[in-house]
Design a protein around this motif. Structure first.
Motif, PDB file in Angstrom:
ATOM      1  N   MET A   1       0.846  -1.186   0.000  1.00 35.56           N
ATOM      2  CA  MET A   1       0.000   0.000   0.000  1.00 35.56           C
ATOM      3  C   MET A   1       0.889   1.245   0.000  1.00 35.56           C
ATOM      4  N   GLU A   2       0.521   2.170  -0.814  1.00 35.08           N
ATOM      5  CA  GLU A   2       1.300   3.402  -0.958  1.00 35.08           C
ATOM      6  C   GLU A   2       0.647   4.528  -0.154  1.00 35.08           C
ATOM      7  N   ARG A   3       1.480   5.288   0.529  1.00 38.31           N
ATOM      8  CA  ARG A   3       0.994   6.435   1.308  1.00 38.31           C
ATOM      9  C   ARG A   3       1.113   7.701   0.474  1.00 38.31           C
ATOM     10  N   LEU A   4       0.417   8.710   0.913  1.00 37.72           N
ATOM     11  CA  LEU A   4       0.506  10.011   0.265  1.00 37.72           C
ATOM     12  C   LEU A   4       1.773  10.720   0.735  1.00 37.72           C
ATOM     13  N   THR A   5       2.173  11.745   0.013  1.00 40.42           N
ATOM     14  CA  THR A   5       3.311  12.558   0.406  1.00 40.42           C
ATOM     15  C   THR A   5       2.951  13.321   1.686  1.00 40.42           C
ATOM     16  N   PRO A   6       3.816  13.342   2.680  1.00 40.13           N
ATOM     17  CA  PRO A   6       3.504  14.036   3.940  1.00 40.13           C
ATOM     18  C   PRO A   6       3.149  15.512   3.767  1.00 40.13           C
ATOM     19  N   ARG A   7       3.590  16.128   2.684  1.00 42.91           N
ATOM     20  CA  ARG A   7       3.268  17.545   2.459  1.00 42.91           C
ATOM     21  C   ARG A   7       1.783  17.798   2.269  1.00 42.91           C
ATOM     22  N   VAL A   8       0.999  16.724   2.019  1.00 42.67           N
ATOM     23  CA  VAL A   8      -0.440  16.908   1.866  1.00 42.67           C
ATOM     24  C   VAL A   8      -1.051  17.403   3.177  1.00 42.67           C
ATOM     25  N   ARG A   9      -0.374  17.121   4.281  1.00 40.49           N
ATOM     26  CA  ARG A   9      -0.857  17.630   5.577  1.00 40.49           C
ATOM     27  C   ARG A   9      -0.902  19.153   5.580  1.00 40.49           C
ATOM     28  N   VAL A  10       0.051  19.786   4.926  1.00 39.55           N
ATOM     29  CA  VAL A  10       0.063  21.252   4.859  1.00 39.55           C
ATOM     30  C   VAL A  10      -1.207  21.748   4.173  1.00 39.55           C
ATOM     31  N   VAL A  11      -1.576  21.103   3.081  1.00 35.80           N
ATOM     32  CA  VAL A  11      -2.791  21.480   2.340  1.00 35.80           C
ATOM     33  C   VAL A  11      -4.012  21.261   3.217  1.00 35.80           C
ATOM     34  N   TRP A  12      -4.123  20.068   3.800  1.00 39.17           N
ATOM     35  CA  TRP A  12      -5.300  19.746   4.600  1.00 39.17           C
ATOM     36  C   TRP A  12      -5.391  20.606   5.854  1.00 39.17           C
ATOM     37  N   LEU A  13      -4.251  20.875   6.510  1.00 41.78           N
ATOM     38  CA  LEU A  13      -4.264  21.731   7.702  1.00 41.78           C
ATOM     39  C   LEU A  13      -4.620  23.167   7.334  1.00 41.78           C
ATOM     40  N   SER A  14      -4.103  23.648   6.218  1.00 42.93           N
ATOM     41  CA  SER A  14      -4.437  25.005   5.769  1.00 42.93           C
ATOM     42  C   SER A  14      -5.921  25.139   5.490  1.00 42.93           C
ATOM     43  N   LEU A  15      -6.479  24.154   4.790  1.00 43.98           N
ATOM     44  CA  LEU A  15      -7.916  24.186   4.511  1.00 43.98           C
ATOM     45  C   LEU A  15      -8.736  24.096   5.796  1.00 43.98           C
ATOM     46  N   ALA A  16      -8.290  23.285   6.736  1.00 47.06           N
ATOM     47  CA  ALA A  16      -8.997  23.164   8.012  1.00 47.06           C
ATOM     48  C   ALA A  16      -8.972  24.490   8.769  1.00 47.06           C
ATOM     49  N   LEU A  17      -7.821  25.173   8.754  1.00 42.29           N
ATOM     50  CA  LEU A  17      -7.718  26.464   9.435  1.00 42.29           C
ATOM     51  C   LEU A  17      -8.602  27.527   8.789  1.00 42.29           C
ATOM     52  N   VAL A  18      -8.623  27.558   7.462  1.00 42.35           N
ATOM     53  CA  VAL A  18      -9.461  28.542   6.762  1.00 42.35           C
ATOM     54  C   VAL A  18     -10.938  28.283   7.048  1.00 42.35           C
ATOM     55  N   ARG A  19     -11.339  27.022   6.960  1.00 45.84           N
ATOM     56  CA  ARG A  19     -12.740  26.691   7.226  1.00 45.84           C
ATOM     57  C   ARG A  19     -13.114  26.971   8.682  1.00 45.84           C
ATOM     58  N   ALA A  20     -12.208  26.672   9.609  1.00 45.71           N
ATOM     59  CA  ALA A  20     -12.465  26.948  11.023  1.00 45.71           C
ATOM     60  C   ALA A  20     -12.552  28.450  11.265  1.00 45.71           C
ATOM     61  N   ALA A  21     -11.718  29.227  10.578  1.00 51.18           N
ATOM     62  CA  ALA A  21     -11.766  30.689  10.740  1.00 51.18           C
ATOM     63  C   ALA A  21     -13.086  31.244  10.214  1.00 51.18           C
TER      64      ALA A  21
ATOM     65  N   GLY B   1      -2.784   9.826   8.157  1.00 57.45           N
ATOM     66  CA  GLY B   1      -2.379   8.519   8.671  1.00 57.45           C
ATOM     67  C   GLY B   1      -3.207   7.364   8.159  1.00 57.45           C
ATOM     68  N   VAL B   2      -4.405   7.649   7.693  1.00 56.84           N
ATOM     69  CA  VAL B   2      -5.322   6.603   7.249  1.00 56.84           C
ATOM     70  C   VAL B   2      -5.255   6.390   5.740  1.00 56.84           C
ATOM     71  N   TRP B   3      -4.981   7.439   4.979  1.00 59.05           N
ATOM     72  CA  TRP B   3      -5.084   7.411   3.512  1.00 59.05           C
ATOM     73  C   TRP B   3      -4.020   6.499   2.902  1.00 59.05           C
ATOM     74  N   ARG B   4      -4.462   5.509   2.110  1.00 58.68           N
ATOM     75  CA  ARG B   4      -3.564   4.602   1.388  1.00 58.68           C
ATOM     76  C   ARG B   4      -4.194   4.254   0.035  1.00 58.68           C
ATOM     77  N   PHE B   5      -3.357   3.893  -0.915  1.00 58.68           N
ATOM     78  CA  PHE B   5      -3.869   3.387  -2.196  1.00 58.68           C
ATOM     79  C   PHE B   5      -2.878   2.386  -2.762  1.00 58.68           C
ATOM     80  N   GLU B   6      -3.398   1.552  -3.665  1.00 55.16           N
ATOM     81  CA  GLU B   6      -2.558   0.517  -4.259  1.00 55.16           C
ATOM     82  C   GLU B   6      -3.084   0.155  -5.643  1.00 55.16           C
ATOM     83  N   LEU B   7      -2.168   0.028  -6.586  1.00 56.12           N
ATOM     84  CA  LEU B   7      -2.500  -0.517  -7.905  1.00 56.12           C
ATOM     85  C   LEU B   7      -2.308  -2.020  -7.818  1.00 56.12           C
ATOM     86  N   ARG B   8      -3.411  -2.755  -7.904  1.00 62.92           N
ATOM     87  CA  ARG B   8      -3.321  -4.211  -7.838  1.00 62.92           C
ATOM     88  C   ARG B   8      -3.422  -4.772  -9.252  1.00 62.92           C
TER      89      ARG B   8
END
Length: 162
Positions: A1-21, A71-78
């Motif tokens: 199973m392949e994980r996403l690039t950790p930098r996606v957290r920056v995108v998701w955290l930024s969006l969460a902060l904007v929506r929370a604001a 931490g949960v997001w995974r994908f795989e080409l089977r």
């Protein structure tokens, strides 16, 4: 199973902060408006401070969810399909047979471009909202995944999807 690039957290955290604001501004603004009209005078707890507290709690929850999502997001080409596992509260396991793939796109929002990421979108035959997106990929990985999915979809033409 392949994980996403950790930098996606920056995108998701930024969006969460904007929506929370935005939500926090609406909550606090509404509380201020209510307190100035005198409708909230009978309330035992100061309305504005309660709204601020609620906005802070909602922001913390949104940030925690965005952090956990990675931490949960995974994908795989089977062999015959694309398998995606995601979801913080409700775990979703999606299987997309290659024979159902109609086309594959990649997209890069301004925020994704800023942190050097891309999203691959797989459109499938089927009902409305039958597309799946794989976010948090480097542009090179997104292009390679898009090409792999295209090639595998072509190779599986004529097979049965079930």
């Amino acid at each position: 199973m392949e994980r996403l690039t950790p930098r996606v957290r920056v995108v998701w955290l930024s969006l969460a902060l904007v929506r929370a604001a935005i939500l926090g501004s609406l909550l606090v603004g509404g509380a201020i408006a209510l307190s100035r009209t005198g409708l909230a005078d009978a309330a035992p707890v100061p309305l504005v401070s309660t709204a601020v507290g609620l906005a802070v709690v909602l922001a913390i929850v949104r940030i925690a969810i965005a952090w956990r999502r990675y931490g949960v997001w995974r994908f795989e080409l089977r062999d015959d399909d694309l398998y995606i596992h995601r979801g913080v509260f409700t775990r979703t396991k999606t299987v997309v047979p290659f024979v159902r793939v109609q086309h594959v796109d990649s997209r890069r929002s301004p925020l994704e471009r800023t942190v050097g990421l891309a999203t691959v979108v797989v459109y499938t035959a089927g009902s409305r909202s039958s597309d799946v997106a794989i976010p948090g990929l480097t542009p090179a990985r997104a292009e390679a995944l898009q090409e792999s999915l295209r090639r595998l979809a072509i190779e599986s033409e004529g097979e049965d999807a079930v």
